[in-house]
Design a protein around this motif. Sequence first.
Motif, PDB file in Angstrom:
ATOM      1  N   LEU A   1       7.448   5.207  24.709  1.00 52.63           N
ATOM      2  CA  LEU A   1       6.750   5.070  24.901  1.00 52.63           C
ATOM      3  C   LEU A   1       5.312   5.537  23.534  1.00 52.63           C
ATOM      4  O   LEU A   1       5.096   4.892  22.942  1.00 52.63           O
ATOM      5  CB  LEU A   1       6.099   4.543  26.193  1.00 52.63           C
ATOM      6  N   TYR A   2       5.666   6.831  23.601  1.00 52.12           N
ATOM      7  CA  TYR A   2       5.037   7.806  22.471  1.00 52.12           C
ATOM      8  C   TYR A   2       5.141   7.239  20.773  1.00 52.12           C
ATOM      9  O   TYR A   2       4.892   7.395  20.451  1.00 52.12           O
ATOM     10  CB  TYR A   2       5.201   9.270  22.503  1.00 52.12           C
ATOM     11  N   GLY A   3       7.014   6.852  21.142  1.00 45.87           N
ATOM     12  CA  GLY A   3       6.883   6.661  20.084  1.00 45.87           C
ATOM     13  C   GLY A   3       6.661   5.411  19.267  1.00 45.87           C
ATOM     14  O   GLY A   3       6.042   4.708  18.006  1.00 45.87           O
ATOM     15  N   LEU A   4       6.683   4.087  20.104  1.00 45.29           N
ATOM     16  CA  LEU A   4       5.964   3.405  19.682  1.00 45.29           C
ATOM     17  C   LEU A   4       4.345   3.314  19.367  1.00 45.29           C
ATOM     18  O   LEU A   4       3.438   2.589  18.157  1.00 45.29           O
ATOM     19  CB  LEU A   4       5.493   2.399  20.931  1.00 45.29           C
ATOM     20  N   VAL A   5       2.953   4.509  19.765  1.00 46.01           N
ATOM     21  CA  VAL A   5       1.729   4.806  19.282  1.00 46.01           C
ATOM     22  C   VAL A   5       2.318   5.386  18.168  1.00 46.01           C
ATOM     23  O   VAL A   5       1.290   4.766  17.428  1.00 46.01           O
ATOM     24  CB  VAL A   5       2.086   5.733  20.696  1.00 46.01           C
ATOM     25  N   LEU A   6       2.935   6.240  17.528  1.00 45.45           N
ATOM     26  CA  LEU A   6       3.353   6.910  16.492  1.00 45.45           C
ATOM     27  C   LEU A   6       3.582   6.319  15.496  1.00 45.45           C
ATOM     28  O   LEU A   6       3.294   6.550  14.784  1.00 45.45           O
ATOM     29  CB  LEU A   6       4.323   7.697  16.848  1.00 45.45           C
ATOM     30  N   VAL A   7       4.700   4.718  15.007  1.00 42.08           N
ATOM     31  CA  VAL A   7       4.858   3.978  14.596  1.00 42.08           C
ATOM     32  C   VAL A   7       3.539   3.344  14.162  1.00 42.08           C
ATOM     33  O   VAL A   7       3.395   2.525  13.431  1.00 42.08           O
ATOM     34  CB  VAL A   7       6.123   3.095  15.028  1.00 42.08           C
ATOM     35  N   PHE A   8       2.660   2.365  15.932  1.00 43.33           N
ATOM     36  CA  PHE A   8       1.864   1.830  15.461  1.00 43.33           C
ATOM     37  C   PHE A   8       0.211   2.471  13.974  1.00 43.33           C
ATOM     38  O   PHE A   8      -0.197   2.270  13.514  1.00 43.33           O
ATOM     39  CB  PHE A   8       0.805   1.805  16.544  1.00 43.33           C
ATOM     40  N   GLN A   9       0.780   4.221  14.850  1.00 37.78           N
ATOM     41  CA  GLN A   9      -0.426   4.880  13.855  1.00 37.78           C
ATOM     42  C   GLN A   9       0.482   5.215  12.048  1.00 37.78           C
ATOM     43  O   GLN A   9      -0.200   5.703  11.507  1.00 37.78           O
ATOM     44  CB  GLN A   9      -0.048   6.068  14.633  1.00 37.78           C
ATOM     45  N   GLN A  10       1.172   4.892  11.931  1.00 44.87           N
ATOM     46  CA  GLN A  10       1.868   4.720  11.309  1.00 44.87           C
ATOM     47  C   GLN A  10       2.717   6.186  10.201  1.00 44.87           C
ATOM     48  O   GLN A  10       2.602   6.754   9.108  1.00 44.87           O
ATOM     49  CB  GLN A  10       1.762   4.069   9.869  1.00 44.87           C
ATOM     50  N   SER A  11       2.762   7.159  11.459  1.00 44.19           N
ATOM     51  CA  SER A  11       2.616   8.588  11.175  1.00 44.19           C
ATOM     52  C   SER A  11       4.232   8.359  10.865  1.00 44.19           C
ATOM     53  O   SER A  11       5.185   8.178  11.258  1.00 44.19           O
ATOM     54  CB  SER A  11       2.450   8.907  12.060  1.00 44.19           C
ATOM     55  N   PHE A  12       4.611   9.332   9.897  1.00 42.01           N
ATOM     56  CA  PHE A  12       6.047  10.361   9.533  1.00 42.01           C
ATOM     57  C   PHE A  12       7.200   9.904  10.841  1.00 42.01           C
ATOM     58  O   PHE A  12       7.714   9.861  10.867  1.00 42.01           O
ATOM     59  CB  PHE A  12       6.268  10.863   8.046  1.00 42.01           C
ATOM     60  N   THR A  13       6.410  11.204  11.459  1.00 45.03           N
ATOM     61  CA  THR A  13       6.707  10.908  12.947  1.00 45.03           C
ATOM     62  C   THR A  13       7.433   9.804  13.743  1.00 45.03           C
ATOM     63  O   THR A  13       8.889   9.929  13.756  1.00 45.03           O
ATOM     64  CB  THR A  13       5.777  12.129  13.902  1.00 45.03           C
ATOM     65  N   GLY A  14       6.614   9.091  13.883  1.00 43.47           N
ATOM     66  CA  GLY A  14       6.984   7.783  14.077  1.00 43.47           C
ATOM     67  C   GLY A  14       8.442   6.538  13.995  1.00 43.47           C
ATOM     68  O   GLY A  14       9.123   6.320  14.546  1.00 43.47           O
ATOM     69  N   LEU A  15       8.601   6.752  12.344  1.00 40.86           N
ATOM     70  CA  LEU A  15       8.979   6.758  11.834  1.00 40.86           C
ATOM     71  C   LEU A  15      10.862   7.616  12.262  1.00 40.86           C
ATOM     72  O   LEU A  15      11.813   6.580  12.609  1.00 40.86           O
ATOM     73  CB  LEU A  15       9.373   7.089  10.314  1.00 40.86           C
ATOM     74  N   ILE A  16      10.475   9.024  12.908  1.00 40.51           N
ATOM     75  CA  ILE A  16      12.137   9.426  13.235  1.00 40.51           C
ATOM     76  C   ILE A  16      11.660   9.564  14.493  1.00 40.51           C
ATOM     77  O   ILE A  16      13.059   9.069  15.089  1.00 40.51           O
ATOM     78  CB  ILE A  16      11.460  11.007  12.955  1.00 40.51           C
ATOM     79  N   PHE A  17      11.492   8.989  15.631  1.00 44.59           N
ATOM     80  CA  PHE A  17      11.153   8.281  16.939  1.00 44.59           C
ATOM     81  C   PHE A  17      11.885   6.673  16.204  1.00 44.59           C
ATOM     82  O   PHE A  17      12.500   6.548  17.353  1.00 44.59           O
ATOM     83  CB  PHE A  17       9.381   8.172  17.328  1.00 44.59           C
TER      84      PHE A  17
END
Length: 124
Positions: A53-69
């Motif tokens: 679920l945290y990864g979904l937040v990071l993807v929404f924020q369009q962060s590079f860490t979100g791409l890793i998640f």
Amino acid sequence: MSDILFWVYLVNAVLLINHEIDSAYWKEWDLFRLPGGITGFLLIHIPVLFFVLYGLVLVFQQSFTGLIFSLILSLSGIFAFTAHMYFIRKGRDEFKTTISLFILISTLIVSLVQAYLTISLILK
């Protein structure tokens, strides 16, 4: 493409969470020889579900860490499909119901799309 990745990630997260619910029904801890029975299985899933679920937040924020998640989640879906097909081909009866197979096959398809989108965004 980031907007599409968000929705694909969300769909894959829902599929994988449903798979984990199905896994509890099939006592997946026995299949993978995990200690602790249902208690251990549920305790393992507290941080796992948090990170999904945290990864979904990071993807929404369009962060590079979100791409890793996102890449990790897509690889997890590919692994889930592959591992369970291995056990089915070895003669195990778990996950052979229509709904279990539907979830696994859908997870594979969505995970492949997610991996493609994620890698495309990483390389952009």
